[in-house]
Design an enzyme around this catalytic site. Sequence first.
Site, short mmCIF file in Angstrom:
data_model
loop_
_atom_site.label_atom_id
_atom_site.label_comp_id
_atom_site.label_asym_id
_atom_site.label_seq_id
_atom_site.Cartn_x
_atom_site.Cartn_y
_atom_site.Cartn_z
N ARG A 71 -52.17 21.01 80.71
CA ARG A 71 -52.71 21.00 82.06
C ARG A 71 -53.64 22.21 82.23
NH1 ARG A 71 -49.79 21.84 87.99
NH2 ARG A 71 -51.51 21.00 89.20
N HIS A 72 -54.62 22.08 83.11
CA HIS A 72 -55.55 23.18 83.39
C HIS A 72 -54.82 24.38 84.00
CE1 HIS A 72 -55.21 22.10 87.63
NE2 HIS A 72 -55.39 20.85 87.26
N HIS A 99 -54.85 17.15 83.11
CA HIS A 99 -54.17 17.37 84.39
C HIS A 99 -52.66 17.25 84.19
CE1 HIS A 99 -58.18 16.90 86.28
NE2 HIS A 99 -58.37 16.06 85.28
#
Length: 628
Positions: free
Chosen positions: A368-369, A555
């Site tokens: 995930r970012h 994400h």
Amino acid sequence: MAVAETQLYAKVANKHRRKSTSVLLESLLAKGFPAHIAQKALAATGQKTIEDAAKWLHSHCNDPSLEDPIPQEYALYLCPTGRLHDHLQEFWKESKRQCGKNRAHEIFPHITLCDFFTCEDQKVELLYDTLKRVGDSFSQCFPPSISLSLHSSTSYLGFFIGDSHANILKEFALAFSSEASAQADCHVKPCLKQLHLTLAHKFYPHHQKTLEELAKCINPGESCQWVAALYSRDMRFVHYQTLRALFQYKPQNIDELMINAGDFVYVDPTQQSDVSEGWVIGTSHRTGCRGFIPENYTERASESDTWVKHREYVFVTASRLFTQTENEPNVKLNGEVHNPSMSRSVTNVLSLQLSQNATLRRGVLVMRHGERVDQVFGKSWLQQCLTADGKYYRADLNFPSTLPKRKDSMKNFECDPPLSSCGVFQSRLIGEALLDQGVTVSYVYSSPALRCIQTAQHILQGLKLDQKVKIRVEPGLFEWTKWEVSRVIPKFMDVTELAEASYKIDTSYRGNFPLSSLVPSESYEEYVSRSSAVIKQIITACPSKGKGVILIVGHGSSLASFTRPLLGLPARDSSNFAQGVRKIPSLGMCFCEELKEENKWQMVNPPVKTLTHGANAAFNWRNGIVED
């Protein structure tokens, strides 16, 4: 040793060394506690000492359920100690490390004799007396060793008890249940089906072979002293998850929960849907109070971590006393064995497996970012950073120092926000950690969202690969579009703009899913289909002969969506999927490794540790320093 001496040893070993419950209760009553509250405290702490019960009462002074007449649940287990126990614990540890947690890890090694039943607090001492009497009556016929044979299926691995020994254990369980039911006026059900000692349960089928190899290292004939132990648990939280606090948290608001490092918190997964991101609501095991806590202050614990051991009966056989040598460590009567000489067979096999795995395999690291700026400052973050003439300025150090130039309106950053300054730091830290672990990243794919591209860029900088590996922007990696608040696909910066803004973009790459193919408010089935197709196309595009890692930055939804198809697992139910996604923190990651010889992928531990940190609220020096 004569039979009479064996009987005497067993009698001494199982003699109660604690004060009787009546003495403990009288002491609490003398301190002014009501009888039903005192009995509840004694039952919750195993009826061991005045100090334990008094501490429990002090901790639960604000417990809203303190007056509720809810009894504990009790179970009778037969637990191994000695060398067999050590082998089993080593298996527990390595099976979890190599294959992840399965249902068996929730409880310590045991054979279930009587499953959970309720007993009123004031009658619990009768269970202790029953265990002592029944244990004494079976001490002479209890087998010196128990026959264990390994059994395996696609979802279960464990030892089955041989029939002749199983019959003795069933008779013991039946005798205990009959007497306990009569004496303590409770319904105790003995286990009369196939008795077993579970090693692994409800695991992924592709882990079966690895688990079997680990289990074969356990010698079921190793010396072992068996202990019948009575455990209890809080029946209100049977179907809850148990979390362990990693850090102390002091409440900032009235609805938050005070926790200390090491505290356990019960969390109902069905009650988390309306809780703010990054938080969970639960009940403290230590205090009984309920409230919100930061989820990243906790980790998953095992179900049995909160159980209380009440009493136990140690089966001491003549054979055991004849064969024990000075080189064999003594077994403590409380069943807790501290044996410095661990099993060498398990260790040798694991060392061989690790050396085989040291050969670089193709891997997929899905991440995930980092922390996005609107996660900290809200959806109106951009308004906080614009001057009267529409120019950007840094209103807080956690805002990015600058925003990249884009052809269209700056307002489009609202739906395509950048990383915060902390998000940049997080990403670079992960890259540096990957470098320290010697991870070779050969390809990098990113969602078109700016926060994902920035995360990928700073990870590459931490890896010192930003001049060697370019980022492939893949629109198909974007999250489930139904979650977009605006109900439209954000206007992303194109690859030319990104390259001009100094992002290391592979401008020659053509995505598998063009931006125009992303559908606003797509169904869950459409999202699952898109995710499955894009991960397969990415794997195909990266040569199987090439070693190293394919890094995918996406994400929270990406972790399950892009790994489950690789593992051959079906998509989760949409409600369970959403609930799981909200628990994934910034830079949360999972790692899949290719087993080319078996033509499949397996999930293993990520190559770096997790990144955990707390919140840091805004501060105005005037408040409380200069002004009253």
